[in-house]
Scaffold this active site. Structure first.
Site, PDB file in Angstrom:
ATOM      1  CB  SER A  66      -0.953   0.002   1.194  1.00 13.35           C
ATOM      2  OG  SER A  66      -0.218   0.006   2.401  1.00 13.35           O
ATOM      3  CG  ASP A  77       2.404  -2.731   7.860  1.00 15.82           C
ATOM      4  OD1 ASP A  77       1.680  -2.274   6.950  1.00 15.82           O
ATOM      5  OD2 ASP A  77       2.531  -3.954   8.058  1.00 15.82           O
ATOM      6  CG  ASP A 131       6.247  -6.598   8.159  1.00 12.64           C
ATOM      7  OD1 ASP A 131       6.552  -6.259   9.316  1.00 12.64           O
ATOM      8  OD2 ASP A 131       5.151  -7.105   7.869  1.00 12.64           O
ATOM      9  CE  LYS A 192      -5.914  -1.048   0.903  1.00 12.16           C
ATOM     10  NZ  LYS A 192      -4.448  -0.832   0.969  1.00 12.16           N
ATOM     11  CE1 TYR A 201      -7.967  -4.144   1.870  1.00 11.26           C
ATOM     12  CE2 TYR A 201      -6.874  -5.265   3.676  1.00 11.26           C
ATOM     13  CZ  TYR A 201      -6.815  -4.453   2.563  1.00 11.26           C
ATOM     14  OH  TYR A 201      -5.605  -3.949   2.134  1.00 11.26           O
TER      15      TYR A 201
END
Length: 704
Positions: A66, A77, A131, A192, A201
């Site tokens: 994203s 994140d 991440d 979204k 989702y």
């Protein structure tokens, strides 16, 4: 005008990040990028590379997901990829780079997950969760202007590096293939948010994840290249409410690169023909991003597409505002019957690991429920909730998920058994085997599942979640005091499936050479939850699906044609035979009945599994509100389909506790034949060791 109204409607939901926060992310990524370059130089020096190479060795942090698409929300994140040259090993990334991160004062919550399907380092850098994946390219140096979309970069790479690169390559391809990036981004933000508000989702639970929603929006943008965002949102619902699944959604025609990597191709790979809602990634090697989608989740999503089309039709006609599209439906009012699944662990750290594993397997339970011949739909809510403690004095961390059930309407007036015992038991077996196999299992990690009626949800969920004020009952919640408006919350409830730790069950019932277990008889059915498996068979009224279908049939707009493919059904699953020894670990009642070992039918998704046959004995009926005795072999709740008011239902319960030790032996576990396309999918191997459990069979019976 409509697009501006859409932006104003989206703002309160936090889908746009402030410029200050955006700059902070860029600064953090810059620091991380410099750390990577510094670390690679150090590795190069330690491996005695020439100074000329060291000076230009490079190394770079790429982003994907994203954040890279430009649609991240506040506090989201960042998915990142560390790209290194060929002399830097993956082991270096998880040792020396991990240590380097550890030394940074801005870094908190650092953890490495080296054995994951896609190995990752997780951290919080100055308040932003990141991440980081790792890919080692077959290059001596990493140039600053490296384009990861170049297929030749994949030559001579191991499969983990290819998987790690895939996120960046797919994200970059999507941005490259849309005609107008700004329109794409605004439309994707709206879709979204809509998907999250409507509880559809979640890739892991069988709905769509972020990349899948991005590809659907990108396809809409391709079909209507000159449309603005407000129009694209409407066209999105128009296209996908009428899409003829399982025809695949493709952003571009797949290209063969002759690198011999597994790609999605139903003409070559038989397993690919069983995917229900294929959305194919545009970068080589092409994969289906929605292989988790099941019959139920597709049904739920298609229904939501139709309702979205009806609402956007109204918005375009100025009969409704954009806010109507983002109104969250009340999941807890939508269905009449629910399965509540609980996962508990003694510490918060263990709970996080346990919840992660259980959640990743919930789609197996949904698949099992779908195969029941009386179940039309099993809709899992992607949101999990903290569960009330079983014992306030005991340190325990509990999480629960809620699955809505829709039952088929039948015309005959006979009593029918809807037996969910096996559905739940096979799910819990799978979770425990996976936990033992991956060596993450700890004592007191437990799973419990129970059938709950809509009016009983208030006993488990907080009022603000249920939204609608429920009438609270003051009756006790033990089974012996259960009446038609109360719910048993105890772990030893006959209306629950409580699955204990396999190790403690093993300790309680060590297996002898013949495979039977030796153990003491317990004076009461309420034994320690850590040594008992109660498996629930729930049987309930057949309700109507109360979600109204908005077909949007008034819309006569044409949708560009797509290539047709033959309709396909899901693949067969592995077969597991069960052996049930006759010796009992637990004898809760003087009477016992011998159950024969049930053979598991080959579960093919196209074939519904029939309910368990009625036992020959005729158990004695007991009205719970009159008697506290528990003595029969099955617990049956008679529910009248023609009830006029839910609160006036007559519930008769036949209670019969049959506790028996069951040794699960994988006598014929046939792994699905490996086709090239499965190499990039996560198919965990089940351990071969048997798991002894104790099973309380409970059935709820329907009065037609």
């Amino acid at each position: 005008m409509l697009t501006q109204k859409l932006i104003e409607t989206l703002k309160p939901y936090g889908v746009f990040e402030e410029e200050e926060e955006l700059q902070r992310r860029i600064l953090i990524l810059g620091k991380l990028n410099n750390l990577v370059k510094e670390w690679i130089r150090e590795i190069s020096e330690s491996k005695n590379l020439p100074q000329s190479v060291i000076e230009n060795v490079g190394g770079k942090i790429f982003t994907f997901g994203s954040y890279r698409l430009g649609v991240h929300t506040k506090g989201a994140d960042i998915d990142a990829l560390c790209v290194a040259p060929r002399h830097v090993e993956r082991s270096d990334f998880f040792t020396s780079f991990y240590e380097k991160l550890k030394q940074q004062e801005e870094v908190k919550d650092l953890r490495a997950v080296e054995e994951a399907f896609v190995p990752v380092i997780k951290l919080c850098f100055d308040g932003i969760e990141i991440d980081i994946l790792f890919a080692r390219l077959a290059l001596q140096t990493i140039p600053e202007d490296l384009d990861l979309r170049d297929d030749s970069l994949l030559k001579n790479l191991d499969i983990r590096c290819i998987r790690s690169l895939n996120g960046c390559r797919v994200t970059d391809e999507i941005l490259h293939l849309v005609p107008n990036i700004d329109n794409f981004r605004l439309t994707l933000r709206a879709i979204k948010l809509w998907a999250k508000r409507h509880n559809i989702y979640s890739n892991i639970l069988g709905f769509l994840g972020g990349v899948s929603w991005a590809m659907l929006v990108a396809r809409t943008c391709q079909l209507y290249p000159n449309a603005i965002a407000s129009t694209l949102v409407h066209k999105f619902f128009l296209v996908f409410s009428k899409w003829e699944w399982p025809n695949p959604v493709l952003l571009k025609q797949p290209e063969e690169c002759n690198l011999n990597l597994p790609v999605w191709d139903p003409r070559v790979n038989p397993s690919d023909r069983y995917h229900l809602m294929p959305i194919i990634t545009p970068a080589y090697p092409q994969q289906n991003s929605t292989y988790n989608v099941s019959v139920s989740t597709r049904m739920v999503m298609v229904e939501e597409f139709k309702q979205g089309l009806a609402i956007t039709d109204e918005i375009l006609l100025s009969k409704a505002e954009w806010s109507k599209l983002f109104e969250a439906p009340n999941f807890f009012q939508k269905y009449k019957h629910y399965i509540v699944l609980l996962a508990s662990a003694p510490t918060e750290k263990q709970r996080l690991e346990w919840v992660g594993l259980v959640e990743s397997k919930i789609r197996i339970l949904v698949g099992n429920l779908e195969k029941n011949e009386f179940i039309t739909l099993a809709h899992v809510n992607p949101q999990s909730f903290p569960a009330p403690k079983e014992n306030p004095d005991k340190e325990e961390y509990r999480t629960m998920w809620v699955i809505g059930l829709v039952f088929k309407k039948t015309e005959n007036s006979e009593n029918l058994s809807v037996d969910l015992t096996y559905d739940i038991q096979s799910f819990t077996d799978t979770v425990y085997r996976q936990a033992i196999n991956s060596k993450m299992f700890e004592m007191d990690m437990k799973i419990a599942a129970r059938h709950v009626k809509r009016r009983q949800l208030h006993q488990l969920l907080p009022n603000h979640v249920l939204q609608k004020k429920k009438k609270h009952s003051t009756e006790g919640i033990r089974l012996t005091a259960l009446n038609d408006s109360s719910l048993d919350l105890s772990m030893d409830s006959d209306n629950s499936t409580s699955v204990p730790s396999p190790t403690s069950a093993m300790k309680t019932s060590p297996l002898n050479s013949s495979g039977s277990s030796q153990g003491r008889s317990s004076p009461a059915p309420a034994v320690t939850a850590a040594s008992v498996t109660n498996t629930q068979a729930s049987e309930v009224t057949v309700p109507q699906i109360n979600s109204s279908e908005s077909s949007g049939g008034t819309s006569n707009e044409s949708i560009p044609q797509t290539a047709t493919q033959p309709a396909i059904s899901p693949p067969p699953k592995p077969t597991i035979s069960r052996i049930v020894p006759s010796s009992y670990l637990l004898n809760p009642s003087p009477r016992s009945s011998g159950n024969v070992a049930t053979k598991m039918p080959s579960p093919v998704a196209a074939v519904k599994r029939t309910s368990s046959p009625h036992k020959e004995e005729s158990p004695k009926k007991i009205k719970i509100e009159e008697q506290d005795e528990i003595s029969e072999d099955t617990s049956c709740i008679d529910l009248n389909e023609h009830e006029k008011m839910e609160t006036k239902e007559q519930i008769e319960t036949e209670v019969n506790v049959n506790s028996q030790t069951e040794t699960l032996q994988t006598t014929s576990l046939q792994a699905p034949q490996k086709t090239p396309s499965t190499d990039l999918s996560d198919i965990p191997a089940l351990p071969a060791n048997p798991i002894p459990v104790i099973k309380n069979s409970i059935k709820l019976r329907l009065n037609r």
